[in-house]
Design a protein around this motif. Sequence first.
Motif, PDB file in Angstrom:
ATOM      1  N   ILE A 177       0.835  -1.204   0.000  1.00  0.00           N
ATOM      2  CA  ILE A 177       0.000   0.000   0.000  1.00  0.00           C
ATOM      3  C   ILE A 177       0.869   1.253   0.000  1.00  0.00           C
ATOM      4  N   LEU A 178       1.938   1.230   0.779  1.00  0.00           N
ATOM      5  CA  LEU A 178       2.863   2.360   0.834  1.00  0.00           C
ATOM      6  C   LEU A 178       3.450   2.643  -0.547  1.00  0.00           C
ATOM      7  N   SER A 194       6.577  14.365   0.748  1.00  0.00           N
ATOM      8  CA  SER A 194       6.761  14.604   2.178  1.00  0.00           C
ATOM      9  C   SER A 194       6.073  13.507   2.989  1.00  0.00           C
ATOM     10  N   VAL A 195       6.638  13.218   4.150  1.00  0.00           N
ATOM     11  CA  VAL A 195       6.093  12.159   5.007  1.00  0.00           C
ATOM     12  C   VAL A 195       4.651  12.470   5.401  1.00  0.00           C
ATOM     13  N   GLY A 196       4.399  13.728   5.769  1.00  0.00           N
ATOM     14  CA  GLY A 196       3.052  14.116   6.195  1.00  0.00           C
ATOM     15  C   GLY A 196       2.025  13.932   5.097  1.00  0.00           C
ATOM     16  N   PHE A 197       2.371  14.361   3.877  1.00  0.00           N
ATOM     17  CA  PHE A 197       1.439  14.240   2.757  1.00  0.00           C
ATOM     18  C   PHE A 197       1.201  12.773   2.414  1.00  0.00           C
ATOM     19  N   LEU A 198       2.262  11.953   2.497  1.00  0.00           N
ATOM     20  CA  LEU A 198       2.116  10.525   2.216  1.00  0.00           C
ATOM     21  C   LEU A 198       1.177   9.868   3.217  1.00  0.00           C
ATOM     22  N   LYS A 199       1.336  10.197   4.485  1.00  0.00           N
ATOM     23  CA  LYS A 199       0.462   9.603   5.510  1.00  0.00           C
ATOM     24  C   LYS A 199      -0.996  10.017   5.271  1.00  0.00           C
ATOM     25  N   ALA A 225      12.189   1.272   8.478  1.00  0.00           N
ATOM     26  CA  ALA A 225      12.273  -0.184   8.345  1.00  0.00           C
ATOM     27  C   ALA A 225      12.076  -0.606   6.893  1.00  0.00           C
ATOM     28  N   ILE A 226      11.159   0.065   6.192  1.00  0.00           N
ATOM     29  CA  ILE A 226      10.896  -0.268   4.795  1.00  0.00           C
ATOM     30  C   ILE A 226      12.092   0.121   3.926  1.00  0.00           C
ATOM     31  N   GLN A 227      12.781   1.187   4.307  1.00  0.00           N
ATOM     32  CA  GLN A 227      13.949   1.618   3.533  1.00  0.00           C
ATOM     33  C   GLN A 227      15.009   0.509   3.459  1.00  0.00           C
ATOM     34  N   LYS A 228      15.121  -0.281   4.520  1.00  0.00           N
ATOM     35  CA  LYS A 228      16.117  -1.358   4.550  1.00  0.00           C
ATOM     36  C   LYS A 228      15.809  -2.468   3.538  1.00  0.00           C
ATOM     37  N   THR A 229      14.552  -2.516   3.077  1.00  0.00           N
ATOM     38  CA  THR A 229      14.180  -3.529   2.085  1.00  0.00           C
ATOM     39  C   THR A 229      14.455  -3.056   0.655  1.00  0.00           C
ATOM     40  N   LYS A 230      15.010  -1.855   0.526  1.00  0.00           N
ATOM     41  CA  LYS A 230      15.350  -1.274  -0.780  1.00  0.00           C
ATOM     42  C   LYS A 230      14.124  -1.075  -1.670  1.00  0.00           C
TER      43      LYS A 230
END
Length: 313
Positions: A177-178, A194-199, A225-230
């Motif tokens: 979903i992200l 931006s993080v806020g707009f994405l949320k 955590a998701i960043q670590k999954t590339k």
Amino acid sequence: MKEENLCVLIDFENIAAGTEKAKLGRFNIRMVMNRLKEKGRILVTRAYGDWGRFAKFKQSLLEHGVSMMELTSYRGQDKNRADIALVVDAMELAYTREYITTFVLLSGDSDFTPLAMRLKELNKRVIGLGTKGSTSRLLSESCDEFIFYENLLRDSKSNESSQEESQPKTKKEAVEILVQTIEGVQKDKPGPVSVGFLKQSIMRKYPTFDEGEYGFSNFTAFLKAIQKTKKIVLLKDPRSQGFQIDMYQSEIDDIQLPEVPDMSIEARSLWDKLIVLKLNPTSHMIRHTVVHELVDHVVGVLVGHLWSGRLED
């Protein structure tokens, strides 16, 4: 990033008949609403038609918060009744609710061309949506943007599993979903989000979404955590001191420092240019060269100032 306020008006007979005529199957309101929620906050959603004829669609429309404006047929004399009702409501909303910034017209009927033009005169953004075979070129050219239903159908086929549930049940579904939300937002506004707009964009599509259910204390921890999954890359926003998010690019992001979340957007742009040139910014030679050139430049500037001072004396 400013959030848009949307008003969605549906000429239901036109759009439903258009999908059947084009053999696209039953009109999928879920797919349409999910795409529009990526564009902004939907404040008003109305569908116009004779619901005795379209009773099989009522349940799905209710589930997605669509108000059904009843226009019962009378001895078959119902031509243009829905069109007129939709236009009247659109103009009333445009004049009485200034906070609505975007009108979405679900129809391909050329009769709505004057409405689209008038809304634009009132400084409203107009988005049209219809099928390719049933959409008048006059209408599509009059809108600021026109979305073809066939394109939505094509894009949704790879995401059917995540659209069936109103709430992701596993971390894997949440990640899907992200990624889908980032890609949807970047269709309209390319570049980091931006993080806020994405949320906000995720919450519009999945109001009960809560990263805590997947073991994270907050949304930023979930993203790290998701960043670590590339799958994504976090970038530091120098204006807000927060983060922005972009999609992972293997040819650029495979050789990044662990400190990438602290990298500004400007620094990331320079980083990417070095990577494209096949220059690894982390190598000893590159660091030595950069520092050497910087020292030479600074020394040159200082010497120049000294000489200019002596000449003035």
